[in-house]
Design a protein around this motif. Structure first.
Motif, short mmCIF file in Angstrom:
data_model
loop_
_atom_site.label_atom_id
_atom_site.label_comp_id
_atom_site.label_asym_id
_atom_site.label_seq_id
_atom_site.Cartn_x
_atom_site.Cartn_y
_atom_site.Cartn_z
N GLY A 51 0.81 -1.21 0.00
CA GLY A 51 0.00 0.00 0.00
C GLY A 51 0.84 1.26 0.00
N ARG A 52 2.15 1.08 0.03
CA ARG A 52 3.04 2.23 0.04
C ARG A 52 3.77 2.40 -1.31
NH1 ARG A 52 0.16 4.03 2.98
NH2 ARG A 52 0.37 4.44 5.20
N GLU A 53 3.59 1.43 -2.20
CA GLU A 53 4.13 1.58 -3.53
C GLU A 53 3.11 2.32 -4.40
OE1 GLU A 53 3.77 -2.54 -2.80
OE2 GLU A 53 2.17 -1.19 -2.24
N ALA A 54 3.50 2.69 -5.60
CA ALA A 54 2.57 3.40 -6.50
C ALA A 54 1.36 2.50 -6.79
CB ALA A 54 3.29 3.77 -7.79
N ARG A 55 0.21 3.12 -6.92
CA ARG A 55 -1.01 2.37 -7.22
C ARG A 55 -0.86 1.68 -8.58
NH1 ARG A 55 -7.10 4.74 -6.34
NH2 ARG A 55 -8.25 2.81 -6.80
N PRO A 56 -1.15 0.40 -8.67
CA PRO A 56 -0.96 -0.32 -9.93
C PRO A 56 -1.98 0.09 -11.00
CG PRO A 56 -1.98 -1.76 -8.30
CD PRO A 56 -1.62 -0.49 -7.59
N VAL A 57 -1.47 0.53 -12.14
CA VAL A 57 -2.32 0.90 -13.28
C VAL A 57 -1.68 0.34 -14.55
CG1 VAL A 57 -3.26 2.99 -12.23
CG2 VAL A 57 -1.13 3.11 -13.52
N PRO A 58 -2.48 0.00 -15.56
CA PRO A 58 -1.91 -0.52 -16.81
C PRO A 58 -0.94 0.49 -17.42
CG PRO A 58 -4.28 -0.86 -16.74
CD PRO A 58 -3.95 0.03 -15.59
N PRO A 59 0.25 0.08 -17.80
CA PRO A 59 1.22 1.01 -18.36
C PRO A 59 0.82 1.47 -19.76
CG PRO A 59 2.06 -1.22 -18.51
CD PRO A 59 0.78 -1.30 -17.73
N HIS A 60 1.20 2.68 -20.08
CA HIS A 60 0.88 3.23 -21.40
C HIS A 60 1.53 2.41 -22.51
CE1 HIS A 60 -0.41 6.28 -24.24
NE2 HIS A 60 0.81 6.30 -24.75
#
Length: 259
Positions: A51-60
């Protein structure tokens, strides 16, 4: 492998999809395998999200990958089907990753407020017990012989109860704000508190809604109020009762004694 209610992915397709998606998947995604229940894929994230890493989102980069850019069915039916399914898999992976990350962030934020919260609650409980003892003693016949001292002890207990309630409210407000911020996490407030390392007694803590801590006025009929407001109401009722007793006792004392 079944994805959702209408997408079926063969083992061969899944191997190819996984190979193509690998550069675009979360770095901690260890495996993708059929769920034991048969209801879609099972994702294993190792190490788990903190929960302290960047929020996971699909990469461009996914949308520019030559092996994943959509192609029409008329151009290549098999490749169209494969790439369309790859998009669904990617979306599902990141939806699951986001859910696990949000749960982890919820717990991590609560841990930030753990510190001495149990001690603050214990201090309030002790003060509340002392207050109950001091107030109950006033109905004891022995209190009449030391009324002023008994009242002094009651006032001291009331002040201590208010002090400890205010101290707990300061921390409870932070916890309430955390609950509000993570309202859509999959974890319940109780399970999040448990995962954060709070004791079993945390379920009994008096934590109001986040908005209630900034209200300047609380309606008398509202029970969802901060702890200090609850204690203040109790003290107000105690003072009213003591004043009534004193008034009635004074009226009785002023009556003419029978000869």
């Amino acid at each position: 492998m079944q994805l959702g209610h209408s997408i079926t992915i063969s083992p061969e397709q899944m191997r190819e999809i996984t190979a193509r998606l690998r550069p675009h998947l979360p770095s901690n995604l260890k495996t993708i395998e059929p769920h034991p229940t048969g209801s879609g894929p099972h994702y294993v994230f190792e190490p788990p999200f903190t929960g302290r890493e960047a929020r996971p989102v699909p990469p461009h980069a996914f949308y520019e990958d030559p092996g994943l850019i959509p192609v029409s069915g008329s151009q290549d039916a098999a490749e169209h089907d494969l790439r369309e399914k790859a998009q669904h898999v990617l979306d599902d992976v990141y939806e699951r990753a986001d859910g696990e990350w949000r749960n982890a962030a919820y717990v991590a934020d609560l841990k930030d407020h753990l510190r001495d919260t149990p001690a603050l609650w214990a201090a309030y409980q002790a003060a509340a017990s002392d207050l109950e003892t001091a107030y109950s003693y006033l109905s004891n016949p022995d209190a009449g012989r030391e009324w002023h001292a008994a009242i002094f002890r009651l006032v001291a207990a009331q002040n201590q109860a208010k002090t400890t309630a205010a101290a707990f409210d300061a921390r409870a407000e932070l916890i309430a704000q955390t609950h509000r911020r993570h309202l859509y996490a999959d974890r319940s407030p109780t399970s999040a508190l448990t995962a954060a390392g709070y004791p079993e007694t945390a379920k009994d803590w008096h934590i109001a809604d986040a908005d209630d801590y900034s209200r300047g006025h609380h309606f008398a009929w509202s029970s969802a109020v901060p702890l200090l407001e609850t204690v203040s109401r109790l003290i107000e009722q105690q003072d009213s009762n003591v004043a009534k007793v004193a008034r009635l006792a004074g009226e009785v004392a002023s009556l003419p004694h029978p000869r």
